[in-house]
Design a protein around this motif. Structure first.
Motif, PDB file in Angstrom:
ATOM      1  N   CYS A 242       1.202  -1.130  -0.218  1.00 27.37           N
ATOM      2  CA  CYS A 242      -0.188   0.143  -0.172  1.00 27.37           C
ATOM      3  C   CYS A 242       0.697   1.136  -0.023  1.00 27.37           C
ATOM      4  CB  CYS A 242      -1.058  -0.159   1.309  1.00 27.37           C
ATOM      5  SG  CYS A 242      -2.583  -0.888   0.515  1.00 27.37           S
ATOM      6  N   PHE A 243       2.265   1.440   1.069  1.00 33.63           N
ATOM      7  CA  PHE A 243       2.412   2.888   0.821  1.00 33.63           C
ATOM      8  C   PHE A 243       3.874   2.581  -0.443  1.00 33.63           C
ATOM      9  CE2 PHE A 243       2.066   2.471   5.227  1.00 33.63           C
ATOM     10  CZ  PHE A 243       1.609   3.717   5.536  1.00 33.63           C
ATOM     11  N   ALA A 244       3.868   1.360  -0.965  1.00 34.39           N
ATOM     12  CA  ALA A 244       4.547   1.332  -2.342  1.00 34.39           C
ATOM     13  C   ALA A 244       4.215   2.112  -3.684  1.00 34.39           C
ATOM     14  CB  ALA A 244       5.156  -0.809  -2.944  1.00 34.39           C
ATOM     15  N   SER A 245       2.528   1.798  -2.683  1.00 34.63           N
ATOM     16  CA  SER A 245       1.161   2.697  -4.422  1.00 34.63           C
ATOM     17  C   SER A 245       1.638   4.151  -4.208  1.00 34.63           C
ATOM     18  CB  SER A 245       0.444   2.023  -3.940  1.00 34.63           C
ATOM     19  OG  SER A 245       0.252   2.565  -2.907  1.00 34.63           O
ATOM     20  N   LEU A 246       1.826   4.585  -2.398  1.00 34.54           N
ATOM     21  CA  LEU A 246       1.850   5.508  -2.751  1.00 34.54           C
ATOM     22  C   LEU A 246       3.292   6.382  -3.319  1.00 34.54           C
ATOM     23  CD1 LEU A 246       1.004   5.885   1.010  1.00 34.54           C
ATOM     24  CD2 LEU A 246      -0.426   6.679  -1.325  1.00 34.54           C
ATOM     25  N   TYR A 247       4.508   5.363  -3.181  1.00 35.55           N
ATOM     26  CA  TYR A 247       6.525   5.727  -3.709  1.00 35.55           C
ATOM     27  C   TYR A 247       5.752   5.965  -5.263  1.00 35.55           C
ATOM     28  CZ  TYR A 247      11.061   6.051  -4.421  1.00 35.55           C
ATOM     29  OH  TYR A 247      11.600   5.951  -5.263  1.00 35.55           O
ATOM     30  N   VAL A 248       5.416   5.007  -5.976  1.00 38.28           N
ATOM     31  CA  VAL A 248       4.440   5.002  -7.503  1.00 38.28           C
ATOM     32  C   VAL A 248       4.178   6.755  -7.846  1.00 38.28           C
ATOM     33  CG1 VAL A 248       3.519   3.853  -9.146  1.00 38.28           C
ATOM     34  CG2 VAL A 248       4.261   2.270  -7.778  1.00 38.28           C
ATOM     35  N   LEU A 249       2.969   6.630  -6.844  1.00 39.64           N
ATOM     36  CA  LEU A 249       2.001   8.150  -7.548  1.00 39.64           C
ATOM     37  C   LEU A 249       3.603   9.244  -7.021  1.00 39.64           C
ATOM     38  CD1 LEU A 249      -1.088   7.727  -5.325  1.00 39.64           C
ATOM     39  CD2 LEU A 249      -1.094   7.604  -8.106  1.00 39.64           C
TER      40      LEU A 249
END
Length: 528
Positions: A242-249
């Motif tokens: 879930c936090f990796a998705s924030l990093y992708v954004l």
């Protein structure tokens, strides 16, 4: 040495190296995977009787020395030591290939473990790129993190998922496991090509990981403490992804949500401690055994194109008597015409209609050009009904375990379409029809089991119960080696009226239907 002792030993080595390392963080993220998680998990699945087991000390010890030296005394020689480590990853990958060739395309949980082992050298390559400061198109820290990614997400994760499949393999697993094998690659492609691909990949990754966590909660383990450890390990990935998705954004779409330093601390700690350490400890509490058992059926020694001579002894049927297949076939209750067909095959006329699946027709057309030269599985593209003729000949294969072998040569007009060498073997539980199709430098073996349905019979390579361990379609190599192919075939045979049979032969690849042959079989007049 018990596997837990290996774990304690490797953990001790890791701690000693960390004590002498100046830059403990974040170097220890990769170091603990290299020295603890991957070696211990590898030893947990390594066959103790394998040659790879004997080779292990000679490859592993120099690797540990190289990794320790890189960590304690960083220098210009780090690239050379990274190559040593890469050789170790290749050794692990070769064992994955070895396992795969022994087993073939069966037991998806073992296949997932194989993919995990095969993915590790990719991490080794990225580590070499980092230590040699090779321009990969990314910053050095991203290159280093990619090496870590292939250690954790592509190797350790898939080994964990494979072990989970050994414990429980329900239908949902057949979706989760392949998705978890594909998604790290999809995300890697997205990082290279487009943030949109990466975003789609991470969305699927989130959904699949939460399914994996729920699946773990529903699984019955040998002890509750193991369930807690394994489930915590999988849940930690739910949080990090879930936090990796924030990093992708942040990186792909320029929303300032998280930084690389924050990701190193949170993501790195969670992966190393909650996922890697807790997960490894959990699985070491009780390592599930593989369900796969190596079949021991005899192989035909005949390779390449095989043609019986007209002077060879001709036989009347594919079997001498159907009692061979008792108790799974009852000769007295199976339709009489079916028994006659197998015992007196030459007294029947076969008319066949070949139907290739639309998606497979382009491949069938290409193969058709080759099959004419091989004179094997040489089927027409057209679905027009054709008559198949042929004879059955006695074949002497020597002392290779296949007894009473007979070749059934089938033709359409004067063109040979099949040369199949029929025999039988028993595993002590049931007797199988053991059919070999000679091919260049090899042979394809169909190991088929009879199943009776009232007066009808089914002959199949699909394993339907525990009495059918040997069934499958295999490709032979060497003298005694064989590799299971992702193919299945099933014959259904029923009596329409006395002396008249209807049969269907269906073949699948990766469970996708690609060929159906419909037979109308008539007993010649005066043969009853």
């Amino acid at each position: 040495m018990p596997i837990r002792n290996y774990f304690y030993f490797h953990l001790f080595i890791f701690v000693i190296i960390v004590l002498f390392t100046e830059e403990i963080w974040p170097n220890s993220l990769l170091l603990i995977a290299q020295l603890v998680f991957i070696p211990v998990l590898f030893l947990a699945i390594l066959d103790r009787h394998s040659t790879f087991k004997k080779m292990y000390p000679f490859i592993a010890i120099p690797t540990y020395v190289a990794v320790a030296w890189m960590s304690i005394f960083p220098s210009e020689l780090d690239g050379v030591f990274a190559v040593f480590y890469f050789i170790f990853t290749l050794y692990i990958a070769l064992y994955g290939i070895h396992r795969f060739f022994l087993r073939g395309f069966i037991h998806i949980e073992e296949f997932i473990i194989d993919i995990g082992l095969l993915s590790l050298p990719i991490g080794g390559i990225w580590l070499i790129a980092y230590t040699f400061d090779i321009n990969t198109g990314f910053t050095p820290i991203i290159t280093w993190l990619t090496a870590i990614h292939f250690h954790y997400s592509a190797c350790i994760m898939l080994i964990f998922i494979g072990l989970l499949g050994r414990v429980s393999k329900r239908p949902t697993y057949l979706f989760i496991a392949p998705m978890m094998a594909l998604l790290p690659w999809m995300m890697a492609i997205g990082i290279t090509i487009s943030p949109w691909i990466e975003l789609v990949g991470i969305i699927f990754y989130i959904l699949t990981v939460f399914m994996l966590f729920y699946y773990s909660l529903q699984t019955v383990y040998i002890a509750m403490i193991q369930k807690i450890f394994v489930s915590v390990s999988f849940f930690s990935i739910c949080i990090t992804i879930c936090f990796a998705s924030l990093y992708v954004l942040t990186t792909g779409f320029h929303f300032q949500l998280v930084t690389i330093d924050w990701m190193l601390i949170f993501h790195g700690f969670t992966n190393a401690v909650l996922f890697g350490f807790i997960g490894t400890v959990g699985w070491l509490m009780s390592i599930p055994s593989s369900r796969w058992q190596a079949p021991t059926f005899p192989l035909s020694p005949i390779r390449n194109k095989f043609k019986p001579k007209e002077a060879d002894e001709k036989l009347n049927g594919l079997v001498d008597h159907m009692e061979l297949y008792e108790p799974f076939i009852n000769r007295q209750t199976v339709a009489k015409t079916i028994v006659d067909f197998y015992e007196n095959t030459n007294t029947f006329t076969l008319k066949a209609s070949i139907q290739w699946s639309p998606w497979f027709k382009p491949f069938a057309f290409i193969y058709r050009q080759l099959s004419r030269l091989l004179e094997q599985i040489n089927l027409p593209i057209s679905s027009k009904q054709v008559e198949m003729t042929g004879n059955i000949y006695r074949v002497d294969e020597g002392n290779h375990g296949r007894n009473n072998v007979r070749a059934w040569v089938r033709k359409i007009k004067e063109e040979i379409v099949f040369v199949a060498l029929y025999s039988t073997h028993s595993d002590g539980i049931r007797t199988y029809m053991n059919i070999a199709l000679p091919l260049p430098f090899t042979s394809m073996h169909g190991i088929l089991a009879f199943i009776q349905h009232g007066e009808k019979i089914e002959l199949t390579s699909v394993r339907k119960d525990e009495t059918m361990n040997d069934v499958g379609i295999y490709l032979a190599f060497g003298k005694n080696g064989y590799f299971r192919l992702p193919l299945t075939e099933t014959f259904h045979l029923q009596e329409i009226s006395p002396g008249k049979l209807h049969a269907t032969h269906r073949m699948h690849i990766f469970k996708l239907p690609f060929l159906k042959i419909t037979y109308n079989i008539m007993q010649n007049k005066g043969s009853t």
